[in-house]
Design an enzyme around this catalytic site. Structure first.
Site, PDB file in Angstrom:
ATOM      1  N   LYS A   7       0.828  -1.212   0.000  1.00 35.09           N
ATOM      2  CA  LYS A   7       0.000   0.000   0.000  1.00 35.09           C
ATOM      3  C   LYS A   7       0.865   1.267   0.000  1.00 35.09           C
ATOM      4  O   LYS A   7       0.627   2.208  -0.758  1.00 35.09           O
ATOM      5  CB  LYS A   7      -0.945  -0.017   1.203  1.00 35.09           C
ATOM      6  CG  LYS A   7      -1.710   1.264   1.429  1.00 35.09           C
ATOM      7  CD  LYS A   7      -2.590   1.628   0.236  1.00 35.09           C
ATOM      8  CE  LYS A   7      -2.927   3.090   0.202  1.00 35.09           C
ATOM      9  NZ  LYS A   7      -4.190   3.433   0.691  1.00 35.09           N
ATOM     10  N   CYS A  27      -2.749  11.059   1.870  1.00 37.73           N
ATOM     11  CA  CYS A  27      -2.091   9.786   1.549  1.00 37.73           C
ATOM     12  C   CYS A  27      -0.761   9.999   0.855  1.00 37.73           C
ATOM     13  O   CYS A  27       0.295   9.667   1.373  1.00 37.73           O
ATOM     14  CB  CYS A  27      -2.979   8.956   0.641  1.00 37.73           C
ATOM     15  SG  CYS A  27      -4.652   8.856   1.237  1.00 37.73           S
TER      16      CYS A  27
END
Ligand code: SAJ
Length: 428
Positions: free
Chosen positions: A204, A258
């Site tokens: 991720k 993010c």
């Protein structure tokens, strides 16, 4: 399905995920520390903006499949979707993950599954979550199953991507991963790939870091293109016709919670091995100042150093209502430091989110010397120059997202400038 899920964290990921399960006949209890958000959700109101969320939330509550409160409840599955931000020194802040995990421990029973969805530095499940879960007295991997299943959805298209994206599931052991896969199969149509928790964590973070490094490369190219009178947008478009090239887009900086954050998790892991990653972060963090300087130079060339700039876009990207880590905040700060007067406008951002903000385009443009487009909202792309040109002091526009119709604005008498493009600069 008879299972009950308790989701901790009802933000941009947790709430859509809760609503998604509930819309697939799974009983869900959502938990958040934010009392205001809880009472809004109870009244079927949204505290975040996401396409398709409102009707799905209403349906979930009307069907009696979604309840929310500030405390966890007993359930079969616990999903943790809380923030994992960075501290001012760029190290990871895992307190929310640790606290959320600790909050479900008193409710854990034999056979339960605990899933972490938040993006975290590799080894967080092992080093932060397991030491909390072990306090339940249950044997991890045998009596309580634990996994990491990072969300990979893009704000604005969450409901599409939740269903269609492939998913990575990393278990602390195989059975944990398999049980997690079985759960998400309720709505996921993409493939679900199984691995261990630490690999899933790394995967991720790598994905978002890939994007950050690629954007930094595009930003570097944009600056180079400006030196040689090339339009970088055109050049990137041509390069991307190559079947193995996919250069991202330059812009005024990288925002969101993010992409501007996750690369630091890798830098923290081993700074001496993360040189490109670190440099890319710095390049992208330097873009707001570069953008402000470019705006200032345009005005300075016209002798307008005391000018007013109308900033279009406060959100960190197009068509979202999210200002977290938005480059616009930094650009405005830099513009003000250069002595410019700034009024900002964003149709997606509610009132009072920024001191320079107005809710009226007209007010932002009034007496302005430059329109500075920082976000590619549809409202801006479709904007007609006539809606602002009569109230502006001088007709300059700087497009940092290559989203405005150059021809139309030029025809309306605007001097049109773009980031990464000095080829088409207006004739002096
Ligand atoms: N940006 C550019 N140039 C580009 C692409 C983006 O300057 O070519 C900027 C945007 O304007 C924005 C920032 O980067 O300020 C981030 O936007 P984004 O659309 O790339 O990403 P997010 O933060 O909305 O979502 C990302 C996604 N990750 C990837 O695409 C690899 C999403 O799939 C993740 O779920 C999400 O991060 C997350 O939660 O980790």
């Amino acid at each position: 399905m008879e299972k009950k899920i308790c989701i901790v964290g009802l933000g941009y990921i947790g709430l859509p995920t809760a609503v998604m399960f509930a819309n697939h006949n799974v009983r869900v209890h959502g938990v958040d520390v934010n009392e205001k958000a809880i009472s809004m959700i109870q009244q079927k109101q949204l505290h975040i903006e996401e396409n398709g969320l409102q009707e799905r939330l209403e349906n979930a509550i009307d069907q009696g499949l979604l309840t929310v409160s500030t405390e966890p409840v007993e359930a079969d599955v616990f999903i943790i979707a809380v923030p994992s931000p960075i501290n001012p020194d760029k190290t990871a802040n895992l307190e929310y993950v640790r606290k959320a995990t600790a909050s479900v421990v008193p409710y854990l029973q034999e056979g339960n599954l605990v899933i972490l969805e938040s993006t975290v530095p590799p080894k967080t499940v092992e080093d932060v979550m397991l030491p909390e879960i072990v306090k339940s007295g249950l044997i991890i991997g045998e009596q309580v199953y634990v996994s990491h299943s990072p969300e990979r959805v893009i704000p604005g298209r969450i409901f599409e991507e939740l269903v269609n994206n492939d998913r990575i599931v990393g278990g602390v052991n195989e059975i944990s991963a398999i049980k997690t896969k079985e759960l998400y199969e309720v709505f996921v149509k993409g493939e679900i790939h199984l691995t261990d928790a630490t690999t899933a964590e790394l995967v991720k973070v790598m994905e978002n870091t890939y994007r950050d490094v690629n954007i930094a490369f595009a930003n570097e190219l944009a600056k180079l293109a400006e030196k040689i009178d090339v339009n970088i947008w055109e050049a990137i478009k041509f390069a991307n016709f190559h079947p193995r090239v996919n250069i991202h887009s330059p812009g005024p900086g990288v925002g969101g919670h993010c992409i501007a954050v996750d690369p630091w998790f890798l830098v923290e892991l081993s700074p001496e091995h993360a040189e490109i990653i670190h440099k890319s972060r710095m390049t992208n963090d330097g873009m707001p100042a570069y953008t402000a300087k470019k705006a200032w130079s345009i005005l300075e060339a016209k002798g307008q150093t005391n000018a007013k700039v109308a900033v279009l876009g406060l959100a960190f990207k197009g068509n979202v209502d999210d200002m977290r880590e938005s480059p616009s905040t930094e650009v405005i700060h830099e513009l003000e430091a250069l002595g410019l007067h700034v009024v900002s406008y964003d149709p997606h951002i509610k009132e009072n989110q920024h001191p320079t903000q107005t809710q009226y385009l007209h007010e932002a443009a009034s007496e302005a010397d430059l329109l500075l487009v920082l976000t590619d909202h549809n409202e801006f792309k479709e904007m007609n120059p006539t809606s602002v040109m009569d109230v502006m002091h001088t007709k300059h526009i700087l497009d940092t997202k290559n989203c405005m119709n150059r021809e139309e604005w030029s025809k309306a008498g605007f001097a049109f400038y773009a980031l990464g493009d000095s080829k088409n600069k207006p004739m002096e």
